[in-house]
Write a protein that holds these residues in place. Structure first.
Motif, short mmCIF file in Angstrom:
data_model
loop_
_atom_site.label_atom_id
_atom_site.label_comp_id
_atom_site.label_asym_id
_atom_site.label_seq_id
_atom_site.Cartn_x
_atom_site.Cartn_y
_atom_site.Cartn_z
N ALA A 187 0.63 -1.42 0.05
CA ALA A 187 0.45 0.11 -0.01
C ALA A 187 0.58 1.44 0.44
O ALA A 187 2.14 1.09 0.42
N GLU B 118 -5.69 4.36 -6.02
CA GLU B 118 -7.14 4.31 -5.40
C GLU B 118 -8.06 4.07 -5.80
O GLU B 118 -9.20 4.38 -6.33
N LEU C 85 -10.22 2.63 -4.23
CA LEU C 85 -11.85 2.37 -3.74
C LEU C 85 -12.63 4.04 -3.05
O LEU C 85 -13.61 4.17 -2.65
N MET D 116 -15.99 -1.20 -1.08
CA MET D 116 -14.27 -0.82 -0.82
C MET D 116 -13.82 -2.22 0.06
O MET D 116 -12.43 -2.55 -0.31
N MET E 247 -10.71 -4.68 -1.57
CA MET E 247 -9.70 -5.79 -0.75
C MET E 247 -9.41 -7.03 -1.00
O MET E 247 -8.62 -7.29 -0.86
N THR F 179 -0.54 -0.82 -4.47
CA THR F 179 -2.08 0.28 -4.74
C THR F 179 -2.31 1.66 -4.33
O THR F 179 -1.20 1.71 -2.56
N LEU G 30 -3.57 3.66 -1.26
CA LEU G 30 -4.64 4.10 -0.41
C LEU G 30 -4.55 5.02 0.59
O LEU G 30 -3.56 5.49 0.52
N HIS G 31 -6.39 5.77 1.07
CA HIS G 31 -6.46 7.22 1.50
C HIS G 31 -6.77 6.43 3.21
O HIS G 31 -6.03 7.23 3.88
N ASP G 32 -7.28 6.20 3.13
CA ASP G 32 -7.44 4.62 4.35
C ASP G 32 -7.08 4.20 4.90
O ASP G 32 -6.17 2.85 4.64
N ALA H 121 -5.10 0.11 4.15
CA ALA H 121 -4.20 -0.75 4.03
C ALA H 121 -3.29 -1.32 4.94
O ALA H 121 -3.05 -2.25 4.80
#
Lengths: 252, 340
Positions: free
Chosen positions: A31, A161, A163, A171, A175, A191, A193-195, A199
């Motif tokens: 991530a 991103e 998701l 989401m 994943m 990948t 990822l913001h969350d 991750a």
């Protein structure tokens, strides 16, 4: 192995990727996290030969991306961008078929068709195969794009991103799918990822970027610490252990 | 992964292809009927009976071979190739509202034709077409450069910019023609009409037909280009090369139609949009549809042009313009309401 050696990219006076050296490809799922403007997407664009580095070298599976024909690279590396606002009215089947383009060059062989069927089956897209992309929900559409990437049959998969704009259930679905691609199909997925909780839950390794540089690179558990996350995002993040898993709390 | 999205209850997945087949058959039948009708409609009496009665040397047979067949073939070629030019341009620009006449390409090609009238008045039609095609190519290039600064999402802004660009070029053309006293002849031949099409004066349209074949061969590449440069690069496609091939297809078709039949507006815009609604944007699948429907539409318009004021003909561009503009408006309003 995807290797970046002292890669720098500037836009005008601004350096968006600053002398980055990093390797991907040992772990199944990596991530890439970091605040907006950290250079994550530019890093992807550099690896995906969409922008040329101002300095440094990028290799994918030993192939120098500036010297290898694009068509050859397309057989080892697939990149899915974040805003797939594909205006074209294509069916799911069309899209997945285009994933075979690097191999078929437009003439589908029996093997190509098998790959297409497998990708559609793997993502449970059978019932939607004749639907147009603009008739699908966000989650279905994202799965169609991932099916295309699967049909491309590359060892390395970059998802920027994936998701975005998905609800909780979708989401998680995406994943889980990314995890399966790595575990069952041997893909190496990187990948953005913001969350960070997604991750931490689904990836083997987390790479954190900030201001164009890699500021942390470790197994997920080691990144999930208040001091590390605070340094990456420049904001207070609390991390609690819930059922043996670190969970970041950053909702204020 | 058991509980992934279940199919929505409303549209079942299967019937669509069958329905498409029926619409396809309908278009084919319509094309055949209109083409045959086109052979036998006109001021002079040419009917299957008169052709048979007159024999191979009769007047009717002569008219059929010298005028009616060329005209019908020309109409079909123009309809099919203009539709394809629109389709390819729409893929290159990634915008549904462009076609040669909303991007300045037609106007550039017209300027090119004027240039040959001024400097090489005796030039053969092939040379004239070549110069017009070169100007059309320049026009496509200019348009693609200009449009690059317009955000992709500004759907309606793109053709607007193209129309303005075309307006500027058309103004230059008109000015030059006016100064050189060529305005009337410019208007005469640029007005879309098949009235003057005869044996020996339409054959260059086969070059436009050839471009349709080229487009068909490279169809998948245009589909991929239509998904954007990043997409194309990811799939290992040389974006610039495909764009270059597309530009040549568009310019040559525009020029070939221009020098044989004049300006036929809107067709290249309306037909691909209608086809897109029916079967989508996969270029390989769309090409026979666009070609067929384009031919049907223009055959119908040409028949109308011949019949409305018999024994006189009204210019085809008037009818195509009226029909096309209404369809264009409908598409515009329809799309607009869906997008926002």
């Amino acid at each position: 192995m995807i290797a970046l050696e002292n890669v720098t990219k500037r836009y005008g006076a601004q350096t968006v990727v600053d002398d980055v050296s990093i390797r991907f490809g040992q772990e199944g799922v990596t991530a890439l996290i970091g605040p907006n403007g950290a250079g994550k997407t530019t890093l992807f664009s550099l690896v995906g030969r969409l922008v040329r580095p101002d300095a440094g070298r990028v290799t994918v599976g030993g192939l120098d991306i500036t010297r290898t024909p694009s068509a050859e690279l397309a057989k080892v590396l697939a990149v899915l961008r974040q805003d797939n606002h594909v205006a074209a009215r294509l069916t799911v089947h069309d899209l997945v078929e285009f994933g075979r383009f690097p191999h078929s060059r437009g003439r589908l062989t029996v093997e190509d068709r098998e790959h297409i069927e497998r990708a559609i089956g793997y993502l449970d897209l059978g019932p939607f195969r004749h639907r147009f992309l603009d008739e699908l929900s966000g989650g279905q559409r994202q799965r169609a794009f991932i099916a295309m990437v699967l049909a491309q049959d590359t060892k390395y998969v970059l998802l920027d991103e994936p998701l975005n704009n998905l609800d909780l259930r979708h989401m998680t679905e995406i994943m889980r799918l990314v995890r399966r691609m790595a575990d069952e199909l041997g893909k190496r997925v990187i990948t953005v990822l913001h969350d960070v909780n997604f991750a931490a839950t689904w990836s083997d390794r987390i790479v954190a970027m900030r201001d164009g540089a890699v500021v942390a690179d470790a197994p997920a558990r080691e990144i999930m610490r208040p001091e590390v996350l605070a340094a990456v995002y420049d904001t207070d993040v609390d991390v609690r252990e819930i059922d043996g898993r670190p969970v970041a709390l950053y909702y204020g | 992964m058991t509980a992934l999205d279940r199919p929505l209850t409303s549209t079942p997945a299967l019937p669509r292809p069958t329905r498409r087949t029926w619409v396809g058959v309908l278009v084919g039948v319509l094309l055949a009927v209109l083409a045959v009708t086109s052979l036998f409609v006109g001021v002079s009496d040419v009917s299957p009976v008169s052709v048979l009665r007159g024999g191979a040397d009769g007047d009717a047979a002569f008219l059929l071979v010298a005028s009616r067949i060329p005209r019908t073939v020309a109409v079909v070629l123009v309809g099919a190739s203009l539709g394809i030019a629109g389709l390819i341009l729409q893929m290159l620009v990634r915008n549904k509202f462009v076609e040669p006449s909303t991007t300045g390409v037609t106007e550039f090609a017209t300027l090119g034709a004027l240039v040959t009238m001024v400097f090489f008045p005796g030039m053969a039609v092939l040379g004239k077409m070549g110069v017009a095609a070169a100007f059309g190519l320049l026009g496509t290039w200019v348009f693609l450069r200009v449009v690059r600064v317009v955000p992709v999402r500004q759907l309606v802004l793109v053709p607007l910019v193209g129309i303005m660009l075309g307006g500027v070029v058309a103004a230059v053309t008109t000015f030059v023609a006016y100064r050189l006293d060529l305005l009337q002849s410019l208007q005469q031949w640029s007005q879309g009409s098949f009235a003057t099409v005869m044996q020996g004066r339409y054959e260059f349209l086969w070059i436009a037909g050839l471009m349709v074949v080229v487009a068909w061969v490279a169809a998948d590449r245009f589909s991929v280009i239509g998904m954007g440069e990043e997409f194309a690069t990811n799939l290992g496609l040389d974006h610039r090369r495909v764009v270059a091939v597309g530009m040549v297809i568009v310019a040559v078709i525009t020029a070939a139609v221009l020098v044989t039949a004049g300006i036929v507006p809107f067709l290249g815009l309306v037909v691909p949009n209608v086809v897109s609604l029916i079967i989508g944007d996969n270029v390989r699948r769309a090409i026979p549809w666009v070609a067929g429907l384009g031919a049907v539409l223009i055959l119908a318009c040409d028949l109308l042009a011949r019949v409305v004021r018999m024994p006189y003909e009204i210019p085809l561009s008037v009818i195509v313009g009226a029909v096309g503009a209404v369809l264009f408006l409908w598409l515009l309003l329809r799309r607009g309401s869906r997008a926002h």
